[in-house]
Design a protein around this motif. Structure first.
Motif, PDB file in Angstrom:
ATOM      1  N   ASP A  92       4.307 -14.247  17.925  1.00 11.19           N
ATOM      2  CA  ASP A  92       4.521 -14.357  16.478  1.00 11.19           C
ATOM      3  C   ASP A  92       3.333 -13.833  15.684  1.00 11.19           C
ATOM      4  OD1 ASP A  92       2.955 -16.449  17.362  1.00 11.19           O
ATOM      5  OD2 ASP A  92       3.948 -17.998  16.172  1.00 11.19           O
ATOM      6  N   VAL A  93       2.119 -14.021  16.221  1.00  8.67           N
ATOM      7  CA  VAL A  93       0.931 -13.477  15.555  1.00  8.67           C
ATOM      8  C   VAL A  93       0.976 -11.955  15.576  1.00  8.67           C
ATOM      9  CG1 VAL A  93      -1.573 -13.188  15.760  1.00  8.67           C
ATOM     10  CG2 VAL A  93      -0.561 -15.467  15.922  1.00  8.67           C
ATOM     11  N   LEU A  94       1.279 -11.373  16.736  1.00  6.42           N
ATOM     12  CA  LEU A  94       1.326  -9.914  16.849  1.00  6.42           C
ATOM     13  C   LEU A  94       2.440  -9.338  15.971  1.00  6.42           C
ATOM     14  CD1 LEU A  94       0.722  -9.452  20.684  1.00  6.42           C
ATOM     15  CD2 LEU A  94      -0.939  -9.412  18.811  1.00  6.42           C
ATOM     16  N   ALA A  95       3.571 -10.029  15.917  1.00  6.65           N
ATOM     17  CA  ALA A  95       4.667  -9.554  15.080  1.00  6.65           C
ATOM     18  C   ALA A  95       4.295  -9.599  13.601  1.00  6.65           C
ATOM     19  CB  ALA A  95       5.919 -10.391  15.343  1.00  6.65           C
ATOM     20  N   ALA A  96       3.562 -10.630  13.197  1.00  8.41           N
ATOM     21  CA  ALA A  96       3.145 -10.737  11.796  1.00  8.41           C
ATOM     22  C   ALA A  96       2.200  -9.597  11.423  1.00  8.41           C
ATOM     23  CB  ALA A  96       2.475 -12.089  11.558  1.00  8.41           C
ATOM     24  N   LEU A  97       1.276  -9.256  12.323  1.00  5.83           N
ATOM     25  CA  LEU A  97       0.345  -8.162  12.047  1.00  5.83           C
ATOM     26  C   LEU A  97       1.075  -6.820  12.027  1.00  5.83           C
ATOM     27  CD1 LEU A  97      -2.679  -9.278  14.257  1.00  5.83           C
ATOM     28  CD2 LEU A  97      -2.540  -9.332  11.762  1.00  5.83           C
ATOM     29  N   ALA A  98       1.955  -6.608  13.009  1.00  6.88           N
ATOM     30  CA  ALA A  98       2.715  -5.357  13.048  1.00  6.88           C
ATOM     31  C   ALA A  98       3.610  -5.230  11.821  1.00  6.88           C
ATOM     32  CB  ALA A  98       3.541  -5.290  14.330  1.00  6.88           C
ATOM     33  N   GLY A  99       4.191  -6.341  11.394  1.00  5.56           N
ATOM     34  CA  GLY A  99       5.044  -6.312  10.212  1.00  5.56           C
ATOM     35  C   GLY A  99       4.275  -5.981   8.953  1.00  5.56           C
ATOM     36  N   ALA A 100       3.082  -6.548   8.812  1.00  8.48           N
ATOM     37  CA  ALA A 100       2.253  -6.248   7.650  1.00  8.48           C
ATOM     38  C   ALA A 100       1.904  -4.767   7.612  1.00  8.48           C
ATOM     39  CB  ALA A 100       0.985  -7.107   7.672  1.00  8.48           C
ATOM     40  N   HIS A 101       1.600  -4.231   8.785  1.00 13.61           N
ATOM     41  CA  HIS A 101       1.281  -2.804   8.873  1.00 13.61           C
ATOM     42  C   HIS A 101       2.482  -1.953   8.491  1.00 13.61           C
ATOM     43  CE1 HIS A 101       0.686   1.040  11.192  1.00 13.61           C
ATOM     44  NE2 HIS A 101      -0.406   0.989  10.470  1.00 13.61           N
ATOM     45  N   ALA A 102       3.657  -2.322   8.981  1.00  9.61           N
ATOM     46  CA  ALA A 102       4.877  -1.568   8.679  1.00  9.61           C
ATOM     47  C   ALA A 102       5.205  -1.600   7.189  1.00  9.61           C
ATOM     48  CB  ALA A 102       6.044  -2.129   9.491  1.00  9.61           C
ATOM     49  N   GLN A 158      -5.487   2.619   5.547  1.00 13.72           N
ATOM     50  CA  GLN A 158      -4.733   1.363   5.571  1.00 13.72           C
ATOM     51  C   GLN A 158      -5.303   0.383   6.584  1.00 13.72           C
ATOM     52  OE1 GLN A 158      -0.590   1.869   6.617  1.00 13.72           O
ATOM     53  NE2 GLN A 158      -0.209  -0.332   6.690  1.00 13.72           N
ATOM     54  N   VAL A 159      -6.047   0.877   7.562  1.00 19.29           N
ATOM     55  CA  VAL A 159      -6.584   0.039   8.634  1.00 19.29           C
ATOM     56  C   VAL A 159      -8.088   0.249   8.712  1.00 19.29           C
ATOM     57  CG1 VAL A 159      -6.491  -0.522  11.081  1.00 19.29           C
ATOM     58  CG2 VAL A 159      -4.410   0.233   9.900  1.00 19.29           C
ATOM     59  N   LEU A 160      -8.836  -0.867   8.706  1.00 21.65           N
ATOM     60  CA  LEU A 160     -10.291  -0.790   8.763  1.00 21.65           C
ATOM     61  C   LEU A 160     -10.804  -1.764   9.809  1.00 21.65           C
ATOM     62  CD1 LEU A 160      -9.312  -0.872   5.479  1.00 21.65           C
ATOM     63  CD2 LEU A 160     -11.654  -0.041   5.253  1.00 21.65           C
ATOM     64  N   THR A 161     -11.796  -1.341  10.576  1.00 20.94           N
ATOM     65  CA  THR A 161     -12.377  -2.185  11.621  1.00 20.94           C
ATOM     66  C   THR A 161     -13.887  -2.171  11.493  1.00 20.94           C
ATOM     67  OG1 THR A 161     -12.326  -0.289  13.144  1.00 20.94           O
ATOM     68  CG2 THR A 161     -10.487  -1.846  13.263  1.00 20.94           C
TER      69      THR A 161
END
Length: 342
Positions: A92-102, A158-161
């Motif tokens: 669910d954590v990975l899906a939430a992050l992937a969804g935010a990215h999408a 959109q993505v920063l590390t």
């Protein structure tokens, strides 16, 4: 006739995703930076898999106000580092992050938080960084990610590390600078007693022996001297003379100490000065170019376009005191910031 008033801009929602065994300092950095911005342009919320208590890697617990629904409603999602960083995260954590990215939301990681973004597929095909100790593990575990262990942070739009711990401060200040301008970021940095932009990359912190001839030597006074003379045509021999070193020795020690070359450091300092003048004065572009030591307006425009993906005029329009924050503004082109130690 009723006088029309401008509608206040809605706060930019920042969700800090707190995973079990979060690293406390990594968690505190985004919270401290974003709440320190004048005018409250950010709305910060701590969230986890569910609302309630989340343990930290230090043994104490923190209370988060929301669950993963906060990730779905956020404009920016920040994932602080956690331990152990190689553990499997819940679906669910990975899906939430992937969804935010999408959905086009901005995703940010601090230190080992990059492993969560990578596991969610967010970093595939992108450049990224993490703490230098774990960069090889990130690259081995996620071969589709281009890992750079030398830089303090990587901005891919959109993505920063970011790299380890304190590099999270650099990245969060970079976000404030990108969203609201250099002047605001500098104000926040001063309130945090932090450098608004650190020299070099994390290569300067990797364990390695110092050059035999360099113990106890620091070039900080020479850098300060140069910052007061950015309007002058500074050269490496001039900087070396101030440091009482031969030019080749000076250049080598400069890279060892800062992680970047003297000329690249000078260019970054001049662009930072130009940004402040564009925000805080009405000086013409040719005068700003002269004050920053970039010579001509065309040279200033060239380096502005290369570094920031915009023009001085457009930057002033976006970040002058009368400009309203525009969090949806197109980001600068993909850039590994810090800069790198090469």
């Amino acid at each position: 006739m009723r006088e029309e008033t401008a509608t206040p801009a809605a706060p930019h929602r920042v969700a800090v995703l707190v995973l079990d065994d979060v690293l406390p300092l990594d968690l505190g950095i985004p919270a401290q930076v974003f709440i320190a911005v004048p005018g409250d342009p950010y709305e910060l919320i701590l969230c986890g898999r569910t609302a309630g208590s989340v343990r930290t890697a230090a043994g104490f617990a923190v209370t988060v106000a929301a669950g993963l629904e906060a990730v779905r409603g956020a404009d920016t999602v920040v994932v602080p580092g956690y331990a152990p960083h190689l553990r499997e995260l819940s679906a669910d954590v990975l899906a939430a992050l992937a969804g935010a990215h999408a959905r086009g939301r901005r995703l940010v990681s601090i230190c080992t938080g990059a492993f969560a973004l990578a596991a969610a597929g967010v970093l595939d095909g992108r450049k990224a960084t993490t703490h230098w100790k774990y960069a090889h593990e990130l690259a081995a575990r996620h071969p589709r990610v281009s890992v750079d262990p030398r830089v303090l942070y990587v901005d891919e739009g959109q993505v920063l590390t970011s790299a380890g711990v304190a590099a999270g401060i650099d990245l969060c200040l970079h976000l404030v600078r990108r969203d609201l301008g250099a002047r605001t970021a500098n104000q926040v940095a001063r309130s945090l007693v932090s450098a608004p932009h650190r020299d070099g990359g994390q290569a300067q912190y990797i364990e390695r022996p110092l050059a035999p001839e360099a113990p106890g030597v620091t070039l900080a006074s020479t850098r300060a001297w140069a910052l007061a003379r950015l309007h002058e045509p500074l050269t490496v021999p001039q900087l070396a003379a101030h440091a009482h070193l031969a030019p080749r020795t000076f250049a080598r020690r400069f890279v060892t100490e800062t992680g970047t070359t003297p000329l690249r450091w000078l260019l970054t300092a001049r662009l930072d000065r130009a940004r402040e003048l564009l925000e805080s004065t009405e000086l013409a572009v040719d005068h700003i170019a002269d004050r920053c030591g970039l010579g001509s307006p065309s040279n200033l425009r060239l380096h502005f376009r290369r570094a920031l993906g915009t023009t001085p005029t457009a930057y002033r329009a976006a970040f002058a005191p009368t400009a309203r924050p525009d969090f949806d503004r197109a980001p600068a082109p993909a850039t590994a910031a810090g800069p790198s130690a090469t």
